[in-house]
Structures are given as C-alpha cells and as structure tokens.
Design an enzyme around this catalytic site. Structure first.
Site, short mmCIF file in Angstrom:
data_model
loop_
_atom_site.label_atom_id
_atom_site.label_comp_id
_atom_site.label_asym_id
_atom_site.label_seq_id
_atom_site.Cartn_x
_atom_site.Cartn_y
_atom_site.Cartn_z
N TYR A 160 72.18 45.96 -0.49
CA TYR A 160 73.03 46.86 0.31
C TYR A 160 73.15 46.31 1.73
O TYR A 160 74.26 46.22 2.28
CB TYR A 160 72.41 48.26 0.32
N1 LIG Z 1 75.05 58.51 5.36
C1 LIG Z 1 74.54 57.59 6.16
O1 LIG Z 1 73.52 57.80 6.80
C2 LIG Z 1 75.22 56.25 6.32
C3 LIG Z 1 74.64 55.32 7.19
C4 LIG Z 1 75.24 54.08 7.37
C5 LIG Z 1 76.40 53.77 6.68
N2 LIG Z 1 76.95 54.69 5.82
C6 LIG Z 1 78.16 54.30 5.12
O2 LIG Z 1 79.12 55.33 5.17
C7 LIG Z 1 79.90 55.32 3.97
C8 LIG Z 1 79.85 56.67 3.31
O3 LIG Z 1 78.49 56.95 3.02
P1 LIG Z 1 77.99 58.38 2.52
O4 LIG Z 1 76.67 58.59 3.15
O5 LIG Z 1 79.05 59.39 2.65
O6 LIG Z 1 77.75 58.07 0.96
P2 LIG Z 1 77.62 59.09 -0.26
O7 LIG Z 1 76.78 58.39 -1.29
O8 LIG Z 1 77.19 60.43 0.21
O9 LIG Z 1 79.14 59.19 -0.77
C9 LIG Z 1 79.77 58.06 -1.29
C10 LIG Z 1 81.00 58.48 -2.05
O10 LIG Z 1 81.52 57.30 -2.69
C11 LIG Z 1 81.67 57.56 -4.07
N3 LIG Z 1 81.42 56.36 -4.83
C12 LIG Z 1 80.25 55.70 -5.00
N4 LIG Z 1 80.42 54.67 -5.83
C13 LIG Z 1 81.72 54.66 -6.20
C14 LIG Z 1 82.50 53.85 -7.06
N5 LIG Z 1 81.95 52.82 -7.73
N6 LIG Z 1 83.81 54.13 -7.19
C15 LIG Z 1 84.37 55.17 -6.55
N7 LIG Z 1 83.69 55.99 -5.73
C16 LIG Z 1 82.37 55.74 -5.57
C17 LIG Z 1 80.63 58.63 -4.39
O11 LIG Z 1 80.95 59.34 -5.58
C18 LIG Z 1 80.67 59.50 -3.15
O12 LIG Z 1 81.68 60.48 -3.23
C19 LIG Z 1 79.32 54.19 3.12
O13 LIG Z 1 80.08 53.02 3.31
C20 LIG Z 1 77.92 54.03 3.66
O14 LIG Z 1 77.40 52.74 3.43
C21 LIG Z 1 76.37 55.92 5.62
#
Ligand SMILES: NC(=O)c1ccc[n+]([C@@H]2O[C@H](COP(=O)([O-])OP(=O)(O)OC[C@H]3O[C@@H](n4cnc5c(N)ncnc54)[C@H](O)[C@@H]3O)[C@@H](O)[C@H]2O)c1
Length: 256
Positions: A163
């Site tokens: 990741y």
């Molecule tokens: N939440 C955090 O603390 C955080 C921190 C740093 C970066 N991010 C980044 O922010 C973005 C969103 O993160 P989040 O926390 O909302 O994640 P999350 O896991 O809560 O949500 C991700 C969404 O993407 C969908 N998804 C996952 N795999 C998929 C696939 N193969 N095809 C289609 N849809 C798919 C999931 O169903 C979900 O709705 C990501 O790029 C993540 O890396 C989040």
C-alpha cells in the site's frame, strides 16, 4: 456535507465529475460534496447496495448522479463503466482517483499474486482512468485530475509495504502526468489525507492508543473528517485552483 459557511464553486455547476470508490468513506463525502455543488457526478464502487442507495438519495434530492457497480482492478469493466457514465453526463472534466484498500500485510507472507493485487487496487486503476478520460479533457481544452496519496508512507508507517509503495507511486504518477497533460490545460494534483475518521478506520483501528497517537502528532486538536478531504477536492476540481498542478495538497491537521 454541511454547507453552512462553506465555499460554493460556480465552475463546478454542471461539470461532469468521475469518482472511484464513491460509495463509502471519503468517497461518499466526495460524491455528496460534488452533488451539492451541482456537478454531474458519476461514481463507481464495488459496494453495490451502498452505491445505489447514495445515488438514489441524491437523485431524489435533485442531483445528477450516476452509479455503476464496478471493480476498478478489472480495467476492461472500469473502462466500460466510465464510457457508460460519459454517455449520460458528457466527457469527464474532473477525475477523482479515490478508490484504494489499506488492508495490512506482513512482508513475509506476500506472494507475487498478492503483490500485484495490492498494486491493482491502490495504483493501477488511477493510471487507466486518466488514460480513459484525458482525450475528452484535451478536446474540451482542459480538466482536473485529483489523485489520492497518503501521509502513511511519508511518516514511515509499517504494516502495509505494498500500500505504501503504491501510494508513493501515485505521487510520482501525478508529477509525470502533470507535465504531459499540462500542455493541454489539464491539471494533475495529489490530495494527501492524514488519518481520516471514516467508518472503516473507526471500526478497525481507532482505539485509545490511536487517539493518543493522533493527539500527539497533529498540531490541531480535532479529527480529520471525510468532509475536510472532500472540500480540498472541490477546490482542486474547480477553476479557483487554475494555476495549481503537480503538487501535493496535504489535509492532515498538521501531522508532524
Ligand atoms: N482514511 C484515511 O485515514 C486515509 C488516509 C490516507 C489516505 N487515504 C486515502 O483516501 C482514499 C479513500 O480512503 P477511505 O479511507 O475512504 O477508504 P475506505 O476503505 O473507507 O473506502 C474505499 C472505497 O473504495 C471502494 N473500493 C475498494 N476497492 C475497490 C475496487 N476494487 N473497486 C471499486 N471500488 C473499490 C470501497 O468499496 C469503498 O467504498 C484512498 O485512496 C486512501 O488510500 C485515506
């Protein structure tokens, strides 16, 4: 998204926007935020029930919203979903590459297939989404791409080396595409979330130790919420950020 005291971006009204992973988490806040601005919102997600419910709710409230259930690691399926959404909304002028999966993995257990699958969900689809929508942006004379990075690799977090590798690569991809597409008026930036209090993070990771870590690391006392990330994405997709490209925009409460 609570709209009181929040910016309104006239340039987003009617703008076709494509969001990956829009059904839950930060993606849901993105879909709601762009719909509130009057954008034409297309989004894809694995989660069919949540995606449909969100699209139906926003459409009932007068929004122009299209959802396609799709696994973005299946590039042919993803291309098809993008094409279907563009038939409905017109060529994508703002792309938000949000979908990812931060499942922890022990480096000792990783097989080549597992490695490839992690890269596919955290990096590869963003490239192919840009490849799919860039011709339409070029024809329109410009557009905005928002790639999702992470502070995770920047602060040397362990437990998810693939990741972290994929997210670091997103930052590099942004820089290269910003050069290639900038000559066509297309801006490409990385939105870098800190630790965001999504349902998944709260369910899986946020315990007393995590709260203590956040309190210690963030300059600001609050918690970073999905809406805080969505607001930065709105700015980057709007014409207000017209001379911003090839940059990282960090929303992390000042994590140092
Ligand atoms: N939440 C955090 O603390 C955080 C921190 C740093 C970066 N991010 C980044 O922010 C973005 C969103 O993160 P989040 O926390 O909302 O994640 P999350 O896991 O809560 O949500 C991700 C969404 O993407 C969908 N998804 C996952 N795999 C998929 C696939 N193969 N095809 C289609 N849809 C798919 C999931 O169903 C979900 O709705 C990501 O790029 C993540 O890396 C989040």
């Amino acid at each position: 998204m609570g709209t009181e005291n929040m910016a309104n971006y006239p340039s987003l009204k009617g703008r076709p926007v494509l969001i990956s992973g829009g059904a839950t988490g930060i993606g849901e806040a993105l879909v709601r935020g762009f719909a509130e601005q009057g954008a034409k919102v297309g989004f894809v997600d694995l989660a069919e029930t949540e995606g449909k419910m969100l699209a139906d709710e926003l459409a009932a409230a007068g929004g122009t919203v299209a959802f396609r259930q799709c696994d973005v690691t299946d590039i042919e399926a993803y291309r098809k979903a993008i094409a279907e959404i563009e038939i409905l909304h017109g060529p994508t002028l703002a792309l938000v590459n949000n979908a990812a999966n931060d499942t922890r993995h022990d480096w000792r257990d990783v097989t080549p297939d597992y490695y490839d699958a992690r890269v596919a969900v955290n990096l590869r689809h963003s490239f192919f989404a840009i490849q799919a929508v860039a011709p339409g942006m070029i024809a329109a004379g410009g557009g905005s791409v928002v790639n999702f990075g992470s502070i995770g690799w920047m602060k040397a977090s362990g437990g998810y080396p693939i990741y972290a590798s994929s997210k670091a690569a997103v930052h590099g991809m942004t820089r290269s595409f910003a050069r290639d597409l900038g000559k066509h008026g297309i801006r490409v930036n990385t939105l870098v979330p800190g630790w965001v209090m999504t349902k998944r993070q709260l369910d899986l990771w946020i315990d007393d130790a995590a709260n203590a870590e956040i309190d210690n690391a963030q300059c600001l006392a609050g918690r970073v919420l999905p809406d805080d990330i969505a607001r930065m994405a709105l700015f980057l997709a709007a014409d207000d950020s017209r001379m911003c490209t090839a940059q990282n925009f960090v929303v992390d409460g000042g994590w140092v």
